[in-house]
Design a protein around this motif. Structure first.
Motif, PDB file in Angstrom:
ATOM      1  N   SER A  53     -39.538  -1.320  -2.019  1.00 57.95           N
ATOM      2  CA  SER A  53     -40.340  -1.144  -3.246  1.00 57.95           C
ATOM      3  C   SER A  53     -42.416  -1.655  -3.210  1.00 57.95           C
ATOM      4  O   SER A  53     -42.142  -3.216  -2.615  1.00 57.95           O
ATOM      5  N   VAL A  54     -42.734  -0.888  -3.229  1.00 59.05           N
ATOM      6  CA  VAL A  54     -44.254  -1.233  -3.629  1.00 59.05           C
ATOM      7  C   VAL A  54     -44.694  -0.911  -4.896  1.00 59.05           C
ATOM      8  O   VAL A  54     -43.993   0.251  -5.372  1.00 59.05           O
ATOM      9  N   PHE A  55     -45.055  -1.507  -5.879  1.00 61.24           N
ATOM     10  CA  PHE A  55     -45.763  -1.395  -7.233  1.00 61.24           C
ATOM     11  C   PHE A  55     -46.992  -1.885  -7.796  1.00 61.24           C
ATOM     12  O   PHE A  55     -47.721  -1.791  -7.181  1.00 61.24           O
ATOM     13  N   PHE A  56     -47.812   0.190  -7.947  1.00 61.42           N
ATOM     14  CA  PHE A  56     -48.488   0.422  -7.777  1.00 61.42           C
ATOM     15  C   PHE A  56     -49.107   0.522  -9.729  1.00 61.42           C
ATOM     16  O   PHE A  56     -48.874   0.814 -10.302  1.00 61.42           O
ATOM     17  N   GLY A  57     -49.880  -0.777  -9.909  1.00 64.41           N
ATOM     18  CA  GLY A  57     -50.087  -0.734 -11.329  1.00 64.41           C
ATOM     19  C   GLY A  57     -49.682  -2.443 -11.820  1.00 64.41           C
ATOM     20  O   GLY A  57     -48.276  -2.290 -12.964  1.00 64.41           O
ATOM     21  N   PHE A  58     -49.724  -3.879 -11.226  1.00 69.74           N
ATOM     22  CA  PHE A  58     -48.646  -4.874 -11.703  1.00 69.74           C
ATOM     23  C   PHE A  58     -48.868  -5.256 -12.903  1.00 69.74           C
ATOM     24  O   PHE A  58     -48.573  -5.329 -13.229  1.00 69.74           O
ATOM     25  N   ASP A  59     -50.358  -4.717 -13.460  1.00 71.18           N
ATOM     26  CA  ASP A  59     -50.437  -4.690 -15.125  1.00 71.18           C
ATOM     27  C   ASP A  59     -49.245  -4.752 -16.175  1.00 71.18           C
ATOM     28  O   ASP A  59     -49.430  -5.628 -16.608  1.00 71.18           O
ATOM     29  N   LYS A  60     -48.967  -3.951 -15.825  1.00 71.42           N
ATOM     30  CA  LYS A  60     -48.023  -3.608 -16.971  1.00 71.42           C
ATOM     31  C   LYS A  60     -46.252  -4.172 -16.686  1.00 71.42           C
ATOM     32  O   LYS A  60     -45.812  -4.346 -17.456  1.00 71.42           O
ATOM     33  N   ILE A  61     -46.426  -4.045 -15.326  1.00 67.12           N
ATOM     34  CA  ILE A  61     -44.779  -4.700 -15.354  1.00 67.12           C
ATOM     35  C   ILE A  61     -45.129  -6.276 -15.557  1.00 67.12           C
ATOM     36  O   ILE A  61     -44.638  -7.347 -16.493  1.00 67.12           O
ATOM     37  N   GLN A  62     -46.669  -7.034 -15.325  1.00 71.24           N
ATOM     38  CA  GLN A  62     -46.964  -8.065 -15.786  1.00 71.24           C
ATOM     39  C   GLN A  62     -46.798  -8.534 -17.655  1.00 71.24           C
ATOM     40  O   GLN A  62     -46.122  -9.477 -17.899  1.00 71.24           O
ATOM     41  N   LYS A  63     -47.027  -7.148 -17.526  1.00 77.46           N
ATOM     42  CA  LYS A  63     -47.214  -7.320 -19.933  1.00 77.46           C
ATOM     43  C   LYS A  63     -45.682  -7.251 -20.768  1.00 77.46           C
ATOM     44  O   LYS A  63     -45.309  -7.319 -21.261  1.00 77.46           O
ATOM     45  N   ASN A  64     -44.654  -6.884 -19.314  1.00 74.40           N
ATOM     46  CA  ASN A  64     -43.266  -6.529 -19.946  1.00 74.40           C
ATOM     47  C   ASN A  64     -43.606  -5.147 -20.799  1.00 74.40           C
ATOM     48  O   ASN A  64     -43.002  -5.246 -21.253  1.00 74.40           O
ATOM     49  N   LEU A  66     -42.143  -2.070 -21.996  1.00 75.67           N
ATOM     50  CA  LEU A  66     -41.141  -1.290 -22.062  1.00 75.67           C
ATOM     51  C   LEU A  66     -40.248  -1.567 -21.731  1.00 75.67           C
ATOM     52  O   LEU A  66     -38.953  -1.501 -20.887  1.00 75.67           O
ATOM     53  N   ASN A  67     -40.306  -3.410 -22.020  1.00 75.29           N
ATOM     54  CA  ASN A  67     -39.497  -4.407 -21.203  1.00 75.29           C
ATOM     55  C   ASN A  67     -39.109  -3.965 -19.382  1.00 75.29           C
ATOM     56  O   ASN A  67     -37.985  -4.606 -19.768  1.00 75.29           O
ATOM     57  N   ILE A  68     -39.982  -4.105 -18.975  1.00 75.12           N
ATOM     58  CA  ILE A  68     -39.843  -3.750 -17.724  1.00 75.12           C
ATOM     59  C   ILE A  68     -40.147  -4.956 -17.016  1.00 75.12           C
ATOM     60  O   ILE A  68     -38.497  -5.089 -15.862  1.00 75.12           O
ATOM     61  N   LYS A  69     -40.549  -6.255 -17.412  1.00 80.38           N
ATOM     62  CA  LYS A  69     -40.356  -7.354 -16.467  1.00 80.38           C
ATOM     63  C   LYS A  69     -39.179  -7.991 -16.303  1.00 80.38           C
ATOM     64  O   LYS A  69     -38.165  -8.460 -15.599  1.00 80.38           O
ATOM     65  N   THR A  70     -38.315  -7.905 -17.370  1.00 76.05           N
ATOM     66  CA  THR A  70     -37.443  -8.160 -18.089  1.00 76.05           C
ATOM     67  C   THR A  70     -35.987  -7.531 -17.048  1.00 76.05           C
ATOM     68  O   THR A  70     -35.136  -7.546 -16.956  1.00 76.05           O
ATOM     69  N   ASN A  71     -35.792  -5.838 -17.567  1.00 74.07           N
ATOM     70  CA  ASN A  71     -34.937  -5.336 -17.075  1.00 74.07           C
ATOM     71  C   ASN A  71     -35.234  -5.194 -15.415  1.00 74.07           C
ATOM     72  O   ASN A  71     -34.045  -4.860 -14.407  1.00 74.07           O
ATOM     73  N   LEU A  72     -36.467  -5.292 -14.473  1.00 71.05           N
ATOM     74  CA  LEU A  72     -36.639  -5.484 -12.898  1.00 71.05           C
ATOM     75  C   LEU A  72     -35.379  -6.553 -12.887  1.00 71.05           C
ATOM     76  O   LEU A  72     -35.115  -6.965 -11.589  1.00 71.05           O
ATOM     77  N   LYS A  73     -36.276  -7.755 -13.296  1.00 69.29           N
ATOM     78  CA  LYS A  73     -35.059  -9.908 -13.270  1.00 69.29           C
ATOM     79  C   LYS A  73     -33.834  -8.790 -13.380  1.00 69.29           C
ATOM     80  O   LYS A  73     -32.769  -9.121 -12.442  1.00 69.29           O
ATOM     81  N   GLU A  74     -33.380  -8.432 -14.453  1.00 72.62           N
ATOM     82  CA  GLU A  74     -31.470  -8.150 -14.441  1.00 72.62           C
ATOM     83  C   GLU A  74     -31.136  -7.261 -13.955  1.00 72.62           C
ATOM     84  O   GLU A  74     -29.967  -7.249 -13.917  1.00 72.62           O
ATOM     85  N   LYS A  75     -31.811  -5.939 -13.810  1.00 71.90           N
ATOM     86  CA  LYS A  75     -31.138  -5.160 -13.298  1.00 71.90           C
ATOM     87  C   LYS A  75     -31.371  -4.827 -11.975  1.00 71.90           C
ATOM     88  O   LYS A  75     -30.110  -3.975 -10.765  1.00 71.90           O
ATOM     89  N   VAL A  76     -32.181  -4.855 -11.221  1.00 70.24           N
ATOM     90  CA  VAL A  76     -32.540  -4.508  -9.483  1.00 70.24           C
ATOM     91  C   VAL A  76     -32.740  -5.634  -8.627  1.00 70.24           C
ATOM     92  O   VAL A  76     -32.462  -5.269  -7.048  1.00 70.24           O
ATOM     93  N   TYR A  77     -33.165  -7.267  -9.755  1.00 67.38           N
ATOM     94  CA  TYR A  77     -34.192  -7.594  -8.439  1.00 67.38           C
ATOM     95  C   TYR A  77     -33.317  -8.923  -9.505  1.00 67.38           C
ATOM     96  O   TYR A  77     -33.936 -10.175  -9.390  1.00 67.38           O
ATOM     97  N   GLU A  78     -31.865  -9.544  -9.615  1.00 69.07           N
ATOM     98  CA  GLU A  78     -31.319 -10.615  -9.938  1.00 69.07           C
ATOM     99  C   GLU A  78     -31.876 -12.001  -8.598  1.00 69.07           C
ATOM    100  O   GLU A  78     -31.917 -13.190  -9.525  1.00 69.07           O
ATOM    101  N   THR A  79     -32.255 -11.386  -7.546  1.00 70.46           N
ATOM    102  CA  THR A  79     -32.776 -12.634  -6.899  1.00 70.46           C
ATOM    103  C   THR A  79     -33.898 -12.364  -5.816  1.00 70.46           C
ATOM    104  O   THR A  79     -33.608 -11.216  -5.814  1.00 70.46           O
ATOM    105  N   GLN A  80     -34.239 -12.994  -5.613  1.00 72.29           N
ATOM    106  CA  GLN A  80     -35.991 -12.961  -4.998  1.00 72.29           C
ATOM    107  C   GLN A  80     -35.576 -13.436  -3.459  1.00 72.29           C
ATOM    108  O   GLN A  80     -34.643 -13.713  -2.856  1.00 72.29           O
ATOM    109  N   VAL A  81     -35.851 -12.651  -2.360  1.00 66.66           N
ATOM    110  CA  VAL A  81     -35.281 -12.378  -0.797  1.00 66.66           C
ATOM    111  C   VAL A  81     -37.099 -12.331  -0.679  1.00 66.66           C
ATOM    112  O   VAL A  81     -37.931 -11.980  -1.005  1.00 66.66           O
ATOM    113  N   LEU A  82     -37.231 -13.129   0.302  1.00 67.19           N
ATOM    114  CA  LEU A  82     -38.031 -12.894   1.784  1.00 67.19           C
ATOM    115  C   LEU A  82     -37.637 -11.291   2.688  1.00 67.19           C
ATOM    116  O   LEU A  82     -36.881 -10.782   2.294  1.00 67.19           O
ATOM    117  N   PRO A  83     -39.012 -10.589   2.521  1.00 65.18           N
ATOM    118  CA  PRO A  83     -39.030  -9.344   3.123  1.00 65.18           C
ATOM    119  C   PRO A  83     -38.894  -9.574   4.493  1.00 65.18           C
ATOM    120  O   PRO A  83     -38.933 -10.584   4.777  1.00 65.18           O
TER     121      PRO A  83
END
Length: 189
Positions: A53-64, A66-83
């Protein structure tokens, strides 16, 4: 649109990444649902042709928003991977880093290394484990990445006393070919 894009790139070397309108978070009924973006990512994972995925508008993610940054880490991106690599562009990996040093300082473990001249490393993958025989190909050990332009160093602040840590550092080029890893052992006293 995902199905349309999959059909468009079928039988090609194109890596398909789906764009997500993160800038819309909180803007209307659908985007006030804190799982909207999470559900989109989970849907994409049903298709092996979708590489990410590619995200347009990183500011909403960075500011968390609607809890999006937390949800991304906990629900779909539990580990970091290389492209994924782009073998149709280049398959030559950078040379290994040299002169790896580690120093225990007040704030954690400071890792430094050298990179051979003309090595074409774009960034460095830093792996860490408490198991000496860990496999850096397992993404659960990927601690972070460091862009070359920010220097040949990394400060690991997330350590515990009286633990032995094993680090591996690998150079990675602009198309994500990873070079051979070099390791350094650290004992935190």
């Amino acid at each position: 649109m995902v199905n349309w894009w999959i059909n468009e790139v079928k039988n090609s070397n194109v890596h398909l990444y789906i764009g997500h309108a993160a800038y819309k978070i909180g803007s209307n009924k659908a985007w006030r649902n804190e799982n909207e973006l999470i559900d989109q990512i989970k849907y994409n994972r049903n298709f092996e042709n979708v590489h990410g995925s590619v995200f347009f508008g990183f500011d909403k993610i960075q500011k968390n928003s609607l809890n999006i940054k937390t949800n991304l880490k906990e629900k779909v991106y539990e580990t970091q991977v290389l492209p994924p690599t782009s073998p149709w562009i280049d398959i030559i990996a950078p040379k290994p880093v040299t002169n790896i040093k580690a120093k225990i300082i007040k704030d954690g473990v400071l890792l430094t290394w050298d990179d051979p001249a003309n090595n074409y490393a774009d960034y460095y993958a830093i792996y860490r484990s408490t198991d000496k025989e860990f496999d850096e190909k397992n993404s659960k050990y990927l601690l972070t990445t460091v862009k070359r332009k920010y220097g040949l160093k990394y400060l690991d602040k997330n350590i515990e006393k009286n633990k032995t840590y094993y680090y591996k550092i690998a150079p990675v080029d602009r198309v994500h070919n990873q070079g051979e890893v070099k390791e350094k052992i650290i004992l935190k006293k």
